[in-house]
Design a protein around this motif. Structure first.
Motif, PDB file in Angstrom:
ATOM      1  N   ALA A 158       0.833  -1.210   0.000  1.00  0.00           N
ATOM      2  CA  ALA A 158       0.000   0.000   0.000  1.00  0.00           C
ATOM      3  C   ALA A 158       0.864   1.256   0.000  1.00  0.00           C
ATOM      4  O   ALA A 158       0.579   2.219  -0.718  1.00  0.00           O
ATOM      5  N   ASP A 159       1.942   1.252   0.791  1.00  0.00           N
ATOM      6  CA  ASP A 159       2.837   2.418   0.844  1.00  0.00           C
ATOM      7  C   ASP A 159       3.485   2.683  -0.512  1.00  0.00           C
ATOM      8  O   ASP A 159       3.576   3.836  -0.960  1.00  0.00           O
ATOM      9  N   ASP A 160       3.940   1.616  -1.172  1.00  0.00           N
ATOM     10  CA  ASP A 160       4.580   1.780  -2.482  1.00  0.00           C
ATOM     11  C   ASP A 160       3.594   2.308  -3.515  1.00  0.00           C
ATOM     12  O   ASP A 160       3.910   3.206  -4.302  1.00  0.00           O
ATOM     13  N   LEU A 161       2.394   1.753  -3.517  1.00  0.00           N
ATOM     14  CA  LEU A 161       1.380   2.222  -4.462  1.00  0.00           C
ATOM     15  C   LEU A 161       0.956   3.656  -4.166  1.00  0.00           C
ATOM     16  O   LEU A 161       0.746   4.459  -5.085  1.00  0.00           O
ATOM     17  N   ARG A 162       0.831   3.975  -2.881  1.00  0.00           N
ATOM     18  CA  ARG A 162       0.450   5.343  -2.497  1.00  0.00           C
ATOM     19  C   ARG A 162       1.477   6.346  -3.017  1.00  0.00           C
ATOM     20  O   ARG A 162       1.122   7.388  -3.575  1.00  0.00           O
ATOM     21  N   ARG A 163       2.753   6.026  -2.829  1.00  0.00           N
ATOM     22  CA  ARG A 163       3.803   6.924  -3.328  1.00  0.00           C
ATOM     23  C   ARG A 163       3.735   7.057  -4.847  1.00  0.00           C
ATOM     24  O   ARG A 163       3.890   8.166  -5.394  1.00  0.00           O
TER      25      ARG A 163
ATOM     26  N   SER B 228       2.848  10.663  -6.502  1.00  0.00           N
ATOM     27  CA  SER B 228       3.952  11.278  -7.236  1.00  0.00           C
ATOM     28  C   SER B 228       3.690  11.356  -8.732  1.00  0.00           C
ATOM     29  O   SER B 228       4.495  11.915  -9.479  1.00  0.00           O
ATOM     30  N   GLY B 229       2.573  10.787  -9.187  1.00  0.00           N
ATOM     31  CA  GLY B 229       2.257  10.811 -10.605  1.00  0.00           C
ATOM     32  C   GLY B 229       2.789   9.627 -11.379  1.00  0.00           C
ATOM     33  O   GLY B 229       2.623   9.552 -12.602  1.00  0.00           O
TER      34      GLY B 229
ATOM     35  N   MET C 150       5.560  20.127  -4.695  1.00  0.00           N
ATOM     36  CA  MET C 150       4.326  19.456  -4.308  1.00  0.00           C
ATOM     37  C   MET C 150       4.446  18.832  -2.919  1.00  0.00           C
ATOM     38  O   MET C 150       3.538  18.937  -2.088  1.00  0.00           O
ATOM     39  N   LEU C 151       5.577  18.177  -2.670  1.00  0.00           N
ATOM     40  CA  LEU C 151       5.802  17.545  -1.382  1.00  0.00           C
ATOM     41  C   LEU C 151       5.847  18.581  -0.265  1.00  0.00           C
ATOM     42  O   LEU C 151       5.216  18.423   0.786  1.00  0.00           O
ATOM     43  N   LEU C 152       6.581  19.664  -0.496  1.00  0.00           N
ATOM     44  CA  LEU C 152       6.703  20.715   0.520  1.00  0.00           C
ATOM     45  C   LEU C 152       5.366  21.408   0.761  1.00  0.00           C
ATOM     46  O   LEU C 152       5.030  21.749   1.907  1.00  0.00           O
ATOM     47  N   ASP C 153       4.609  21.620  -0.311  1.00  0.00           N
ATOM     48  CA  ASP C 153       3.311  22.279  -0.177  1.00  0.00           C
ATOM     49  C   ASP C 153       2.373  21.443   0.684  1.00  0.00           C
ATOM     50  O   ASP C 153       1.671  21.965   1.560  1.00  0.00           O
TER      51      ASP C 153
ATOM     52  N   PRO D 204      -3.548  14.646  -8.399  1.00  0.00           N
ATOM     53  CA  PRO D 204      -3.067  14.700  -9.789  1.00  0.00           C
ATOM     54  C   PRO D 204      -3.414  16.008 -10.482  1.00  0.00           C
ATOM     55  O   PRO D 204      -2.639  16.512 -11.309  1.00  0.00           O
ATOM     56  N   TYR D 205      -4.559  16.563 -10.133  1.00  0.00           N
ATOM     57  CA  TYR D 205      -5.008  17.784 -10.787  1.00  0.00           C
ATOM     58  C   TYR D 205      -4.314  19.008 -10.184  1.00  0.00           C
ATOM     59  O   TYR D 205      -4.053  19.989 -10.866  1.00  0.00           O
ATOM     60  N   ARG D 206      -3.972  18.886  -8.902  1.00  0.00           N
ATOM     61  CA  ARG D 206      -3.181  19.939  -8.264  1.00  0.00           C
ATOM     62  C   ARG D 206      -1.784  19.985  -8.879  1.00  0.00           C
ATOM     63  O   ARG D 206      -1.183  21.051  -9.027  1.00  0.00           O
TER      64      ARG D 206
END
Length: 227
Positions: A17-22, A26-27, A129-132, A161-163
């Motif tokens: 789940a963690d790998d898929l979430r990343r 991340s796109g 994106m990560l920092l935001d 994804p849209y952000r």
């Protein structure tokens, strides 16, 4: 014996789940892209059981849709759905901030200010994106309301994804406005001016929604979801 079997599966499910979430956030996996369970099982050297459990976790997170007789797909939104999600965020995130703001410490404010400076100093979209995300969730971190936090995080996941597309668009000339809004938000938080902080945050989220509403092409290039 059942416990001995369940524990490794549980750990493996969480890792999958963690790998898929990343990959999704991340796109690396696009909205509407199919997730093939057999390929995941082979990749992780696992049976289908921990893979299915990992996918159920991501369904709860709002990142995956399970379609009957079809399989698993990365969640996607139509333009109307994305706009609705942003309208909900416009109203609920200021409330979450109002719960958190009185509890933020000086150390929290230093961390939040540092994140804004790091955003201003990067040209990399994924880093931004990560920092935001870290910045906004640092402002919400002291809210004592798990239900609201979980619900809003799900909305963040579905709109991510849209952000990302919006961030690429504003990089061409409007990123200064984003930085200014972040700085104004910090100043309001430092003054403990909850009403002003809520107003700034509402406008910040609304501006993204309005910009996305102007670009229907963002939502036109998804994979076939099998629906």
């Amino acid at each position: 014996m059942a416990t001995e079997v369940e524990a490794p599966n549980s750990v493996l499910s969480a890792r999958i789940a963690d790998d898929l979430r990343r990959a999704i956030l991340s796109g690396g996996l696009a909205p509407g892209e199919r997730i093939r369970q057999e390929e995941l099982a082979e990749q992780f050297g696992a049976s289908r059981i921990p893979v299915r459990e990992a996918l159920r976790i991501l369904v709860t997170d709002g990142l995956v849709n399970m379609v009957a007789n079809s399989g698993a797909w990365v969640s996607s939104l139509t333009q109307e759905e994305c706009s609705e999600h942003y309208k909900i965020r416009e109203r609920l995130e200021p409330l979450l901030l109002s719960y958190s703001l009185p509890n933020l410490t000086d150390g929290d404010l230093e961390e939040i200010s540092s994140l804004v400076e790091q955003m201003k100093n990067t040209d990399d979209i994924e880093t931004f994106m990560l920092l935001d995300r870290q910045f906004h969730w640092a402002t919400y971190a002291k809210a004592n309301t798990a239900t609201l936090s979980d619900f809003i995080e799900r909305l963040w996941n579905t709109t991510q994804p849209y952000r990302r597309v919006f961030t690429r668009m504003v990089r061409s000339g409007g990123i200064e406005i984003t930085h200014l809004e972040h700085e104004l938000l910090i100043e309001a938080i430092k003054r403990r001016d909850t009403e002003e902080a809520e107003r700034i945050l509402h406008g910040h989220i609304r501006r993204t929604r309005i910009e996305l509403d102007r670009h229907p092409e963002v939502f036109e290039h998804h994979f076939d979801t099998g629906k």
